[in-house]
Write an enzyme that holds these catalytic residues in place. Structure first.
Site, PDB file in Angstrom:
ATOM      1  N   LYS A 170       1.154  -1.403  -0.733  1.00 28.36           N
ATOM      2  CA  LYS A 170      -0.123   0.168   0.061  1.00 28.36           C
ATOM      3  C   LYS A 170       0.846   0.982   0.342  1.00 28.36           C
ATOM      4  CE  LYS A 170      -4.206  -1.699   2.111  1.00 28.36           C
ATOM      5  NZ  LYS A 170      -4.142  -2.803   2.054  1.00 28.36           N
ATOM      6  N   LYS A 212      -3.850   0.521   8.731  1.00 28.56           N
ATOM      7  CA  LYS A 212      -4.246  -0.555   7.545  1.00 28.56           C
ATOM      8  C   LYS A 212      -2.725  -1.137   7.355  1.00 28.56           C
ATOM      9  CE  LYS A 212      -6.856   2.156   4.866  1.00 28.56           C
ATOM     10  NZ  LYS A 212      -7.505   1.986   3.055  1.00 28.56           N
ATOM     11  N   GLY A 218      -9.277  -7.609   2.139  1.00 25.52           N
ATOM     12  CA  GLY A 218     -10.242  -8.258   2.530  1.00 25.52           C
ATOM     13  C   GLY A 218     -10.178  -7.550   3.661  1.00 25.52           C
ATOM     14  N   GLY A 219     -10.394  -6.464   4.458  1.00 27.39           N
ATOM     15  CA  GLY A 219     -10.596  -5.831   5.973  1.00 27.39           C
ATOM     16  C   GLY A 219      -8.949  -6.275   6.968  1.00 27.39           C
ATOM     17  N   HIS A 262     -17.774   3.579  -0.817  1.00 28.56           N
ATOM     18  CA  HIS A 262     -16.147   2.771  -0.949  1.00 28.56           C
ATOM     19  C   HIS A 262     -16.973   2.386  -2.388  1.00 28.56           C
ATOM     20  CE1 HIS A 262     -14.072  -0.553  -0.635  1.00 28.56           C
ATOM     21  NE2 HIS A 262     -13.856  -0.180  -1.994  1.00 28.56           N
ATOM     22  N   HIS A 289     -15.622  -4.457   8.079  1.00 29.84           N
ATOM     23  CA  HIS A 289     -14.502  -3.867   6.884  1.00 29.84           C
ATOM     24  C   HIS A 289     -14.275  -4.645   5.391  1.00 29.84           C
ATOM     25  CE1 HIS A 289     -13.519  -1.267   9.749  1.00 29.84           C
ATOM     26  NE2 HIS A 289     -12.943  -2.010  10.240  1.00 29.84           N
ATOM     27  N   GLU A 329      -9.693   0.654  -5.626  1.00 28.03           N
ATOM     28  CA  GLU A 329     -10.958   0.997  -5.283  1.00 28.03           C
ATOM     29  C   GLU A 329     -10.474   2.810  -4.314  1.00 28.03           C
ATOM     30  OE1 GLU A 329     -11.695  -1.395  -2.411  1.00 28.03           O
ATOM     31  OE2 GLU A 329     -11.745  -2.866  -3.649  1.00 28.03           O
ATOM     32  N   ARG A 346      -6.574  -8.515  -9.627  1.00 26.30           N
ATOM     33  CA  ARG A 346      -7.063  -9.401  -9.746  1.00 26.30           C
ATOM     34  C   ARG A 346      -8.891  -9.661 -10.007  1.00 26.30           C
ATOM     35  NH1 ARG A 346      -9.997  -9.692  -5.533  1.00 26.30           N
ATOM     36  NH2 ARG A 346      -9.211  -8.652  -3.634  1.00 26.30           N
TER      37      ARG A 346
END
Length: 723
Positions: A170, A212, A218-219, A262, A289, A329, A346
C-alpha cells in the site's frame, strides 16, 4: 502426420518465450501438437497490434468453490478444457465434479494445498494446461506465483508480477498513484514503523484515523481509531492480525473519512497499451470491513464524476503497466470527492454486477488478453445499461456479530437462474461448509432497467433462497435491502452500525396462525408417510389409502411446539381425511389440505379458515422450517425433559470454542481470577481471529489448549469455577 510451425517473428505476445520454445521443441521431436492443434495467428503490421496469439485450449483454475465454477463456465463456453485442483476437504466439491479433470494437491488447510505454488505448478504440468487462472484470494495477488508461472512456461491469467508487487504494498502504491496524478488521502506511508512514530503521525493527521496493513486486503489488519487513548491497543491488534494473514506487520496511517462511500472502478487492459474502465461499483455496505452487498453503477454519481473516476482508474492502471482485469478502489466523501485507497490486481468477487450492466464476460476477456488478443472495443464503445445488485450469502450468524459458521447444507433451494438473475455458487444440497475456507455460500446477482426495480427483484429472490442446516445472513440481507435509507441510496461504510436497531429487530414470538401452519404441515407430512409406510407393507391393504381414523389414530392429539422462546401446546381434532380443527392458545383454525412431494421440496396447498394458502416446508429431527410467500420461520419440537437434562449435564463448565479452528494465543493459566468477558484465548478460524471469552466471573481451574493446537466446535478451552 507432420505439423508445420512458421516462425516469422521472435516476439511472443500471448505467453512467454519459454512457453513458445516448449511448443516448438515438442513439435520438432514428435511431429504432433502438444495439446490438440496448434495455430499461430499473425496479425497485421499496424501499430499496437499483436504479433502472435497463442491459443489456450486447457486452463487450470488454482482456486476452489464459487470462483472456480465461474471460470469453468466461461471456459466451457469458449471450448476450453478446465482443470480443477482440490484438497482433502474438497474431494467431492462441486468445482471438482464440474471440471474436465481434477488433480489432488494436499491436505485441507490452505497452507498445505491451495497456497502451495509448487503443487499448483505440478498439477498444471501433469494436466498439460497451458494457462493458470488464479481466481481471487489464495495465490491471485502473489507476484512470486506469477513469476513462477513465467519461469515454468505457463501463462498466468492476470497482470504482470511487477504490477502485483507495486499495488500489493500500500505504501508503494500510494507514491505511484500520487505521481500519476491520482488523488490520494492524507496519511503516513513511511519506513519508520515504531509505535512512537505511528502515533505521532496519527496526531499530526488528526483523529479519527485508519490503521491499515501495508500488505492488507479483505479488511484484515485494519482498525479505525477514534481517540488517542485507543491507538496502542488498536495498533497491537492490527499488527498481530496482519502478521498472521500476510507475514508482514508494517502499517500505514490514514485520515479516516467519516461516513465515507466505498466506490471502485473496474479497469481492463491488454498487452498493447489499450486500457478502458468499465464503470464503477458501490461497495459501501460492509461488515467487519468486508463487503456484503454491491451494486453497479454507483447510485447518485454524476456523469462528470463517473468520467473523472474512470479516467483516474485508467491512469492508475497505466502507471504500473497493468494487463488484464483489475479494480481501483476509492473512498468518496459526501461531496463526491474521491481518493485512491488501493488496487486489487485480480478479478473481484463482485465482478458480476459489472458484467450485468455492460454485457461483457470479464473472465472471457481475461483469457483472451492472456492469450495475446487485443481489446475488442474502445472506451467510446462502452455504455451503462440498467442497474445490478449482488448480495453475498454467507454461512454466518448476524445476531452473533456475524460469527462465521460451518455445517451441513441439509436443504438448499435457490431462485431459478435467468438472463437477469445469476446464482454464483460452489455448493450443492448435501455439501459441507468447511472451517478451512471462506464461509461464502453463494452470490445472488440481479439486473433490471432501473435501480428501484432491480432492488425489488433482489428482495424477492432473497426471499426465494432457502437454506436449512446452518445459520445464514439471508434474512439480514432482506432487511438491509428493504431499509428506507438503502432504498434511497443513502449508503456509507457505517451503514450497518448506524441502522443496527432496524436491521436487527427484536425477535417476535410466532403468531397463532404461524403455529397452526407448522402443525398442519407436520400433520400432512406424518399422514402421507404413514400411508406410504403401510403401502410398502402391503400394496393390497384396504388401509393403504385410508384416513387417520382408518389407521386407528385418536380423534384428538396434542402437539408441543416452540418458537425458540415459548413452548406452546397445540390441540388437534381429526375431522376427516386431511381435515383438522387446530387450537393454538384460545384460537381455533379449521384446516384442510394436501401435500405435494416432488422429491426435493415438500409443498402444501391448504385452506385455513376459508383462505387458500401455498407454502413449502422442510422437516428435520427436531424442527420444521416453513417458507411462505411472505416469510421464513422455524418451529422447534422440544425434546423430552429427561433428554434435555442429559444434554445439559454434558455442557462444559467454562469457556468453549465457538467453531473449529486453531489456537493462536492462551491468555490465562490455572489459578487466574477472571471476569465475565475476559479473553481466555484467541483462535483463528474461517479467515478471522476470534476471542474466546469467559462466560462469568470465576477462577480458572484448568486450561486444556496450547497455542498451535486445533479445537472443534464446543470443545472446552478452560474450566472455570463460577463465583
Amino acid at each position: 502426420m507432420a505439423t508445420r510451425l512458421l516462425l516469422q517473428r521472435k516476439r511472443i505476445v500471448g505467453g512467454t518465450t519459454k512457453y513458445f520454445e516448449r511448443i516448438r521443441n515438442h513439435l520438432l521431436d514428435n511431429y504432433t501438437p502438444l495439446c490438440g492443434c496448434i495455430h499461430i495467428y499473425y496479425a497485421s503490421t499496424q501499430s499496437n497490434s499483436p504479433e502472435i496469439v497463442v491459443p489456450i485450449s486447457k486452463v487450470l483454475i488454482a482456486n476452489r468453490g464459487e470462483i472456480a465454477c465461474r471460470v469453468m463456465q466461461t471456459a466451457r463456453k469458449m471450448g476450453i478444457q478446465s482443470v480443477a485442483c482440490y484438497s482433502d476437504a474438497d474431494r467431492n466439491a462441486m468445482h471438482v465434479s464440474m471440471a474436465d479433470e481434477a488433480h489432488y494437491i494436499g491436505p485441507s488447510p490452505a497452507t498445505e494445498s491451495y497456497l502451495r505454488m509448487d503443487k499448483i505448478i505440478a498439477a498444471a504440468k501433469r494436466s498439460g494446461a497451458q494457462a493458470i487462472h488464479p481466481g481471487y484470494g489464495f495465490l491471485s495477488e502473489k507476484p512470486e506465483f506469477a513469476n513462477l508461472c513465467e519461469e515454468e512456461g505457463i501463462i498466468f491469467i492476470g497482470p504482470p508480477s511487477s504490477a502485483i508487487k507495486d499495488m500489493g504494498i500500500k505504501s508503494t502504491s500510494k507514491h505511484i498513484m500520487s505521481s500519476a496524478g491520482v488523488p490520494i488521502i492524507e496519511g503516513y506511508h513511511g519506513d519508520d514503523q515504531s509505535d512512537q512514530k505511528l502515533f505521532a503521525e496519527a496526531e499530526r493527521i488528526g483523529f479519527p484515523v485508519m490503521l491499515k496493513a501495508v500488505r492488507g486486503g479483505g479488511g484484515k489488519g485494519m482498525r479505525i481509531v477514534m481517540q488517542p487513548r485507543d491507538f496502542q491497543a488498536a495498533l497491537d491488534s492490527a499488527r498481530s492480525e496482519s502478521l498472521k494473514a500476510f507475514g508482514d506487520d508494517n502499517m500505514l496511517v490514514e485520515k479516516f473519512v467519516e461516513r465515507p462511500r466505498h466506490v471502485e472502478v473496474q479497469v481492463f487492459a491488454d498487452k498493447y497499451g489499450n486500457t478502458v474502465y468499465l464503470f464503477e461499483r458501490d461497495c459501501s455496505v460492509q461488515r467487519r470491513h468486508q463487503k456484503i452487498i454491491e451494486e453497479a453503477p454507483a447510485p447518485g454519481v454524476s456523469e462528470e464524476v463517473r468520467a473523472e473516476l474512470g479516467n483516474a482508474a485508467v491512469r492508475a492502471a497505466e502507471a504500473v503497466g497493468y494487463v488484464g482485469a483489475g479494480t481501483v478502489e476509492f473512498i468518496m466523501d459526501k461531496h463526491q470527492n474521491f481518493y485512491f485507497m488501493e488496487m486489487n490486481t485480480r478479478l473481484q468477487v463482485e465482478h458480476p454486477v459489472t458484467e450485468m450492466i455492460t454485457g461483457i464476460d470479464l473472465v472471457e476477456l481475461q483469457i483472451r488478453a492472456a492469450a495475446g488478443e487485443q481489446l475488442p472495443f474502445s472506451q467510446s464503445d462502452l455504455r451503462v445499461n440498467g442497474h445490478s445488485f449482488e448480495a453475498r450469502i454467507y454461512a454466518e450468524d448476524p445476531d452473533s456479530d456475524f460469527l462465521p459458521g460451518t455445517g451441513h447444507l441439509y436443504y438448499l433451494s435457490t431462485p431459478s437462474p435467468s438472463s437477469d438473475v445469476r446464482v454464483e455458487t460452489g455448493v450443492r444440497q448435501g455439501d459441507e461448509v468447511s472451517q478451512f475456507y471462506d464461509p461464502m455460500i453463494a452470490k445472488l446477482v440481479v439486473w433490471d432497467k432501473y435501480r428501484s426495480t432491480a432492488l425489488r427483484k433482489l428482495r424477492q429472490k432473497l426471499h426465494d433462497y432457502h437454506i436449512v442446516g446452518l445459520s445464514t445472513n439471508i434474512k439480514f440481507l432482506g432487511n438491509l435491502a428493504a431499509h428506507p435509507s438503502f432504498v434511497s441510496a443513502d449508503v456509507h461504510t457505517s451503514f450497518i452500525d448506524d441502522h443496527y436497531k432496524e436491521l436487527f429487530p427484536k425477535k417476535q414470538s410466532l403468531s397463532e396462525h404461524q403455529l397452526a401452519q407448522s402443525a398442519l404441515a407436520l400433520l400432512l407430512y406424518d399422514e402421507q408417510h404413514q400411508v406410504e409406510k403401510k403401502r410398502k407393507l402391503d400394496d393390497h391393504s384396504p388401509f393403504g389409502g385410508g384416513s387417520s381414523f382408518q389407521m386407528n389414530v385418536d380423534s384428538h392429539k396434542k402437539m408441543l411446539l416452540s418458537d425458540g422462546e415459548n413452548d406452546i401446546v397445540v390441540t388437534i381434532t381429526y375431522l376427516k381425511k386431511r381435515q383438522y380443527l387446530i387450537q393454538v392458545n384460545k384460537q381455533e383454525f379449521l384446516c384442510h389440505g394436501r401435500m405435494l412431494d416432488d422429491g426435493y421440496n415438500n409443498h402444501v396447498h391448504v385452506n385455513i379458515d376459508g383462505k387458500n394458502e401455498k407454502f413449502s416446508f422442510v422437516p428435520s429431527a427436531d424442527s420444521v422450517h416453513i417458507f411462505t410467500k411472505d416469510d421464513h420461520f422455524s418451529v422447534v419440537k422440544p425434546q423430552p425433559k429427561f433428554i434435555l437434562a442429559e444434554l445439559e449435564s454434558k455442557i462444559p463448565a467454562g469457556a468453549v470454542a465457538p467453531m473449529t479452528g486453531s489456537i493462536l494465543e492462551v491468555r490465562v493459566e490455572a489459578g487466574d481470577e477472571v471476569k465475565a468477558g475476559d479473553v481466555i484465548a484467541v483462535m483463528y478460524a474461517m479467515k478471522l481471529e476470534h476471542n474466546i471469552l469467559s462466560p462469568y466471573d470465576g477462577t480458572v481451574e484448568e486450561v486444556f489448549v496450547k497455542p498451535g493446537g486445533m479445537v472443534n466446535q464446543n470443545d472446552e478451552i478452560a474450566e472455570i469455577k463460577k463465583e
